[in-house]
Write a protein that holds these residues in place. Structure first.
Motif, PDB file in Angstrom:
ATOM      1  N   LYS A 112      20.953  11.828  13.047  1.00  0.00           N
ATOM      2  CA  LYS A 112      19.760  11.026  12.805  1.00  0.00           C
ATOM      3  C   LYS A 112      18.746  11.248  13.926  1.00  0.00           C
ATOM      4  O   LYS A 112      17.557  11.428  13.666  1.00  0.00           O
ATOM      5  N   ALA A 115      17.109  14.592  13.572  1.00  0.00           N
ATOM      6  CA  ALA A 115      16.098  14.568  12.509  1.00  0.00           C
ATOM      7  C   ALA A 115      14.813  13.902  13.006  1.00  0.00           C
ATOM      8  O   ALA A 115      13.709  14.379  12.710  1.00  0.00           O
ATOM      9  N   GLN A 118      13.082  16.315  15.303  1.00  0.00           N
ATOM     10  CA  GLN A 118      12.501  17.417  14.526  1.00  0.00           C
ATOM     11  C   GLN A 118      11.205  16.975  13.854  1.00  0.00           C
ATOM     12  O   GLN A 118      10.228  17.722  13.844  1.00  0.00           O
TER      13      GLN A 118
END
Length: 160
Positions: A112, A115, A118
């Motif tokens: 998580k 992500a 990113q």
């Protein structure tokens, strides 16, 4: 220096110590007979051996009183010293590993967080791309103005 760089440096130190330890052991190991069937090397003639050894080498310990220890004592102590150094380096490595931050939440929390990072990276990348395009547009305008100014300067001068 961050913790990962310190770990890498410590791994390099451990590798160097191990390399030196193995080399020292290999260099100082006493000769061992390979096989009872293997022939002994021919013994050199007594006169040739005496002529090949310089006189200083035959009484080197007496001629050089500043020698700290005899080679046999040094050979026996060196593996112990190198082993202690290797253990010390390994303990330092363990301390660095223990200082690493603990991951909370397991693999799902890490995925998580990756992500999220990113997505943040993508937003910043798009903003940088927009700034790059604006800078390229401004550069093109400046180059056009420079060329126009250079042309105007050249047209004002009359050839003589």
């Amino acid at each position: 220096m961050d913790i990962i760089s310190q770990l890498q440096e410590q791994v390099n130190t451990i590798a160097a110590i191990a390399f030196n330890t193995f080399g020292t052991l290999q260099r100082d190991a006493p000769p061992v007979r390979l096989s009872p069937n293997y022939p002994e090397p021919p013994a050199p003639a007594a006169g040739a051996a005496a002529a090949a050894v310089p006189p200083a080498a035959t009484n080197g310990a007496a001629a050089n009183p500043t020698t700290e220890e005899s080679p046999s004592n040094n050979t026996a102590e060196q593996p112990k010293l190198l082993s202690a150094e290797l253990v010390k380096a390994a303990k330092q490595f363990d301390a660095l590993v223990a200082a690493l931050p603990l991951t909370e939440g397991g693999e799902e929390a890490q995925l998580k967080r990756i992500a999220e990072l990113q997505a943040e990276n993508d937003v910043v990348g798009q903003e940088l791309q927009k700034q790059l395009e604006a800078a390229e547009k401004e550069l093109k305008q400046v180059q056009e103005l420079f060329n126009e100014a250079a042309d105007n300067c050249l047209n004002l001068k009359k050839p003589e």
